[in-house]
Structures are given as C-alpha cells and as structure tokens.
Design a protein around this motif. Sequence first.
Motif, PDB file in Angstrom:
ATOM      1  N   ASN A 115       0.113   7.700  -5.787  1.00 29.05           N
ATOM      2  CA  ASN A 115      -0.983   8.664  -5.658  1.00 29.05           C
ATOM      3  C   ASN A 115      -0.462  10.093  -5.556  1.00 29.05           C
ATOM      4  OD1 ASN A 115      -3.023   6.740  -5.723  1.00 29.05           O
ATOM      5  ND2 ASN A 115      -3.001   6.451  -3.493  1.00 29.05           N
ATOM      6  N   PRO A 140       0.816  -1.227   0.000  1.00 32.16           N
ATOM      7  CA  PRO A 140       0.000   0.000   0.000  1.00 32.16           C
ATOM      8  C   PRO A 140       0.846   1.272   0.000  1.00 32.16           C
ATOM      9  CG  PRO A 140      -0.922  -1.594   1.523  1.00 32.16           C
ATOM     10  CD  PRO A 140       0.419  -2.133   1.102  1.00 32.16           C
ATOM     11  N   ASP A 174      -7.037  -1.006   1.837  1.00 32.50           N
ATOM     12  CA  ASP A 174      -5.578  -0.855   1.807  1.00 32.50           C
ATOM     13  C   ASP A 174      -5.119   0.072   0.683  1.00 32.50           C
ATOM     14  OD1 ASP A 174      -5.112  -2.577   3.952  1.00 32.50           O
ATOM     15  OD2 ASP A 174      -4.927  -4.351   2.676  1.00 32.50           O
ATOM     16  N   PHE A 175      -5.915   0.127  -0.399  1.00 35.88           N
ATOM     17  CA  PHE A 175      -5.564   0.919  -1.582  1.00 35.88           C
ATOM     18  C   PHE A 175      -6.729   1.864  -1.886  1.00 35.88           C
ATOM     19  CE2 PHE A 175      -3.296  -3.081  -1.785  1.00 35.88           C
ATOM     20  CZ  PHE A 175      -2.014  -2.727  -2.201  1.00 35.88           C
ATOM     21  N   LEU A 187      -7.871   2.843  -5.475  1.00 36.48           N
ATOM     22  CA  LEU A 187      -7.906   1.737  -6.426  1.00 36.48           C
ATOM     23  C   LEU A 187      -9.169   1.772  -7.284  1.00 36.48           C
ATOM     24  CD1 LEU A 187      -6.725  -0.972  -7.447  1.00 36.48           C
ATOM     25  CD2 LEU A 187      -8.008  -2.086  -5.601  1.00 36.48           C
ATOM     26  N   ALA A 209       1.438   2.296  -3.527  1.00 33.83           N
ATOM     27  CA  ALA A 209       0.279   2.999  -4.074  1.00 33.83           C
ATOM     28  C   ALA A 209       0.219   4.434  -3.566  1.00 33.83           C
ATOM     29  CB  ALA A 209      -1.003   2.258  -3.705  1.00 33.83           C
ATOM     30  N   VAL A 213      -4.157  -3.240  -8.882  1.00 33.68           N
ATOM     31  CA  VAL A 213      -3.802  -4.311  -7.953  1.00 33.68           C
ATOM     32  C   VAL A 213      -3.843  -5.629  -8.720  1.00 33.68           C
ATOM     33  CG1 VAL A 213      -4.682  -5.702  -6.033  1.00 33.68           C
ATOM     34  CG2 VAL A 213      -4.320  -3.254  -5.744  1.00 33.68           C
TER      35      VAL A 213
END
Length: 303
Positions: free
Chosen positions: A116, A109, A160-161, A164, A112, A124
């Motif tokens: 971001n 994460p 977690d993401f 996403l 990511a 993912v």
Amino acid sequence: MNQHPLIYGFGKVFSHLHNDNFIDLGVSPTNNKDTYQNPYATEQDSVSSSKRTYTSKTDISKAYTGEKPKVLLIMDDLSSLSQVKKIEKLKLNITPSIFPKTKHNPHTPDIAAYLNKKDKTFMVHLPLEAKQFMQNELTPIKVGTHKEAIKTQLAEIKADFPHLVYINNHTGSKFTQSYDDMRNLLSVLDELDLKFVDSITTSSPVSERIAAEQGKLIMARDVFLDNETNVAYIKAQIQSLMKKAQKKGYAIAICHPNTSTFKALSQMRDNLIDSVELVSPQELESYLIRSKTTHYVRAPFNQ
C-alpha cells in the motif's frame, strides 16, 4: 526463499502437492452471443496441445487496434515480504496474491501494508474447498458453509487488509463447481465491495454461469505458467500467454513463487514488455468495461 509451509519442496513434487491449483483447462467459444453456454472441457494446457479455432463471444475481438494487449499476471501463494521483494527485482508489473492471516501466516497483512505504501495493488488468495487436496495450515471455506459464516470470515479478511478489492481462489475445485455455494460467496463479496477472480481449478466452474445470469463481469484465469517447474516449460507458457492476449486483446495468467518461475520471468522480461501491457486487476476490469465486454472470455489453447 521463505515459502508457505504448504509448499515446501517445490521441484518434482510441486504439481502433485498443488494439483488443485493446476487443473489445465481451456474454453473454445463458438458464437458471438452474450448467452451462457457450458464451454468448459478438460484439456492439457501446454504448448503441445492441438490448435483450436477461436471466436469471441463479444465485440472484444476488435482485439487490437494498435494498443498493446492487456495482461494481468498474478503471483499466488505469497506469505512473506522476501517473496514480494523478489517480484520487485523483476521490474515487471506482477500482482501479488497474498494468503489470509492465520496462525501460520500471522504477518501477511504487513505485506499488504508494505505494498500500500508503494501504491501497489495486491489480492488475497482465498482458500476454498478442494476435491482431494488436503489443507492443514490453511482452512478453506467448505461447501455447505452458511452465508453468514462466509460473510464473517470475509469481513475479518477485509479488516486485516483494509485496501483489499480483489480476491482469487486458492484451490477450490469442489467449492467453485457448487452453484449454491458460489452464489453465496459472490453475494457476500458484493455486500463487502470485494470482487472475485476465478483461478479456474476445476473443469466445471459455475462462475461464468452465475455471471451470465446476474449480468456481471467475473474475470478468470487463462493460463497457468508453471504447471511444470522447469524454466523451458515456463518460458513456453509465457509465449503462449502472449499469443492468447494478442488474439483477444487481454488475458490473465497465474504463477507461483518458485525459483524456476522467477528465472523464466527474468529471461522473458523484455519479451513481455515489448509484447503486452502488464496491468493491475482494476486496470484490466476498466479496459474490459470500456470495450463493452459483458463477460470474460477465456482463451483456447495455442492461439
């Protein structure tokens, strides 16, 4: 290079260890109708395959009106920030596909979050059950898993993401040919506002059938670039990718973070930039919708 424990020892044994990620398939649509057919047939996805005729199932075969063809280039199996930074050095718009958080990959994460901050799209890389490929460090979603259990797992991944949107499958030759299981997975993804890109790891995936039945667009892989981990082969696959994209206006390729792939992409960088527009999953989907593409047509070989 920091590699996921599943993929130590690339080189000669790479495609053997990752055989479920390297099913070599093509589609040769034969008419223009937006109706489901079963066009999948096992073939050798290499530059030496015999030529085939391509007819688009949709009006997308106006494929090229001066605009560069769109290519979504995904790099799978990412588990470390160092791999992402190697992608950045290529200065190519490659979409990273990151393993979910596990005890073996506790920091994915963070990758990511790093992306971001740079307004960079990521995916993912979701492990799904394979026919033969054994996974110890990554527990796949198995055939027969209850829909609510799938939803619980995907909801955890989404937590977690947080940014996403797109998921593609890691392995999955058994799961992605199971109609009931794929319907459950795609239904859960719809409920969670997530979208699926089929990596195509079996000769009989059901995603196109479900897409046709439900009237939805599901994007799918056209080319694996690095079935063989030597630079000359990968460069030839990149050439094949560009030709496929020019034929139909778009294509999706998948590659992996091994040394030969980075070297080949670096050597082919100018060719890619000159020939195609590398886009994010969102940009490709938007292009297909604007082009009134009702379903994704996978390219045949060597066109």
